[in-house]
Design an enzyme around this catalytic site. Sequence first.
Site, mmCIF file in Angstrom:
data_model
loop_
_atom_site.group_PDB
_atom_site.id
_atom_site.type_symbol
_atom_site.label_atom_id
_atom_site.label_comp_id
_atom_site.label_asym_id
_atom_site.label_seq_id
_atom_site.Cartn_x
_atom_site.Cartn_y
_atom_site.Cartn_z
ATOM 1 C CB THR A 293 -0.981 -0.005 1.183
ATOM 2 O OG1 THR A 293 -0.263 -0.154 2.402
ATOM 3 C CG2 THR A 293 -1.984 -1.135 1.052
ATOM 4 C CG ASN B 55 -0.360 8.472 7.859
ATOM 5 O OD1 ASN B 55 -1.019 7.577 7.347
ATOM 6 N ND2 ASN B 55 0.898 8.323 8.244
ATOM 7 C CD GLU C 181 2.239 5.288 6.379
ATOM 8 O OE1 GLU C 181 1.424 4.623 5.730
ATOM 9 O OE2 GLU C 181 1.927 5.970 7.363
ATOM 10 C CE LYS D 264 0.412 -3.416 3.082
ATOM 11 N NZ LYS D 264 -0.399 -2.494 3.977
ATOM 12 C CB THR E 203 -12.941 16.306 -0.986
ATOM 13 O OG1 THR E 203 -12.739 17.543 -0.341
ATOM 14 C CG2 THR E 203 -13.006 15.178 -0.014
ATOM 15 C CB THR F 175 -2.805 -2.511 7.433
ATOM 16 O OG1 THR F 175 -4.131 -2.357 7.884
ATOM 17 C CG2 THR F 175 -2.829 -2.862 5.956
#
Lengths: 406, 406
Positions: B156, B401, B278, B182, B406, B196
Amino acid sequence: MNDSSLVPDEALPLGFRFAAVKAGIKPSGNADFAVAVADVSASAAAMFTGNRVVAAPIIVGRKHLARSAGHVRVVAVNAGNANCATGQIGIVACQRVCSAAAETFQCEGHEVFPSSTGIIGVPLPAEKPIAALPEVAASLGATPGHFAQFARAIMTTDTRPKVACASLKLDGRLVRIAGVCKGAGMIHPQLVPHATMLVYLFTDAAIEPSGLDTLLRQSAEVSFNRISIDGDTSTNDTVLLLASGASSVQVDSTNTSFLGALTEVCTSLAKQIVEDGEGVTHVVELRIEGAATDRDALTVAKAIAHSPLVKTAWAGCDPNWGRLMAAAGYSGATIDPERINIWFGEQQICKNGGRVANFDEAAAHAYLKQREFIVRLDLGIGNGKCRFWTTDLTAEYVRINADYST
Amino acid sequence: MNDSSLVPDEALPLGFRFAAVKAGIKPSGNADFAVAVADVSASAAAMFTGNRVVAAPIIVGRKHLARSAGHVRVVAVNAGNANCATGQIGIVACQRVCSAAAETFQCEGHEVFPSSTGIIGVPLPAEKPIAALPEVAASLGATPGHFAQFARAIMTTDTRPKVACASLKLDGRLVRIAGVCKGAGMIHPQLVPHATMLVYLFTDAAIEPSGLDTLLRQSAEVSFNRISIDGDTSTNDTVLLLASGASSVQVDSTNTSFLGALTEVCTSLAKQIVEDGEGVTHVVELRIEGAATDRDALTVAKAIAHSPLVKTAWAGCDPNWGRLMAAAGYSGATIDPERINIWFGEQQICKNGGRVANFDEAAAHAYLKQREFIVRLDLGIGNGKCRFWTTDLTAEYVRINADYST
């Protein structure tokens, strides 16, 4: 900024004088040594950090309160150095400052209450505040301006001074409460009955130390113990409440009017700390409801308040409520995912653990663009609840705390 | 990148084939559906997240392993959608994918092990992986290139595929272990025996499911359960170990040689996750020693690894060891500040709770400028210890993050 407008005239409790000077501890050269003096020995109650590593002034302050049976004449606070992880040398440095202040203000050494805030692990240059004592003594005063100077001198990464006042009539006479605090990072107070948040509360009510302690614990539990900026519990957090008695109004530990006013001042100060949090762009009120117990509600609130993924989503105004679910899930509280309901303000986002059918992402995003917003999470299990105030996590927070140049 | 060089020729365990395709789940359009197929039913052991909010594939995967008594033919993994907080609809979607895969590969539905990773709270478009199954079946293969494709499809926010291999000779015959994983954010696995981060381990040893389970728990405890990037425990973490038996070498739960090789693969994968965290610019190995118990050592490691102030100091190469002291102090572990000693690499920074007399700040700063460094903290109380791998906290982590448009 006209600092003296921070506090209205006549709002300061009677019986206290304040001063602040530049003692040369802050590299910026700003005022860094603040003193409050009670005209006569004040009743005192204090709460300190729950961290097992505590600063020298906390060790010394506890001893002094024990020896004086809860009485304080002088509060002496330096900013720019936390005097923590400084060993026996740090304790001696603190004691030297107290002794010198006692001599200046003609009281016993154990009637001096010391505090320090700033960098950890660097010896406190005690000679600097000591050398500044004559200037402090010469500049004491009881005006809003003096109180505002105190508020400004105790700041570290704070961007503004923080004060709050309340007054109430008891037996037909006026009782005043005024509070001043600092704190913008390393904020997750876990005050234990004996918190680098510093809070000083003053009242001119007449209250015995034991009653004062009972009142302070109740007020702190629902205010300072309900905030977090970064989840780091400081080694220096301190809340001190002094009662001068100068109003001649007797108050005991069961006085709910006084408790209400004190809690109002504490809650205002706690929120001001969160609002001025390092790099903060969003202030979030968490309302956790329907938990098995109040303790579980607080556990969920803290997990959410400490989740970097939740906090960064807020920084981005991102309605990623899945991160809230994940944090509730690992919090350790009793939960049933299928009973969880989540609202952003008035807009329900999650129903029974899943996204609401009519999810309006644009509206949710717009709501989260506000500087202050409310996140409500109902666990659907019991009656436990809490309110908790926290912040987003921004690149600016990282910059402030990663800023290092040699 | 030449992906097929990730794994040496002949390193892949016998008995498995791999494929990955673009099913259209990732907005990027990259490969997002990966499948591993065992030639015959493989022994299986799995560990899942300790989060109480768990994704649909974890609920389904647990049931399938129970029903098959620990046997798997097909592993089906999608990236781009976590199928979490999706309610009953999510479970049905997961079951549909499993049923379709079972039909494609001619096995029982409960012999299919599903996984998902990606955004939480958005319904999984089951029709996309299902439509991709014929292409998957047509492209299965047992080459390093096929394995590398699997590794890439499950990514991801990962910047690179993560694989590790080991082999050992037992009874004169070669046994192979290969792992793929991952994970770059929401990384603080707290695997419980039934995490995750997704990890798939393959071996061609012949091992019964119960023995496999014992071996996996021991290896995971000192590898995947000893890392944290952001302290957020995911709802989807999964570690699956499959044994094909194709080497014809029998291994039982007490085989320390196999356990050693498996742990080597797990530790390599765990470190690769941290290294690809990250926004990470520093990878830190914490060595906590002298704790009252191993559990206390882990408690201190986690408090340090989760402290925003410690992590931002590392981002700034700042030798602010006071933040380490503060984190140890609020961890809850038994400590005595005056017994604490801290080293950055070989350089002692803190002795008996205070700064060493000959503190060389420039040298400490230079050491922390390295991408990887070691922080050792001796509590001076007992014999409890642990190693733990974590990262700094950077503005780039926040950017990744908080990125929402939008």
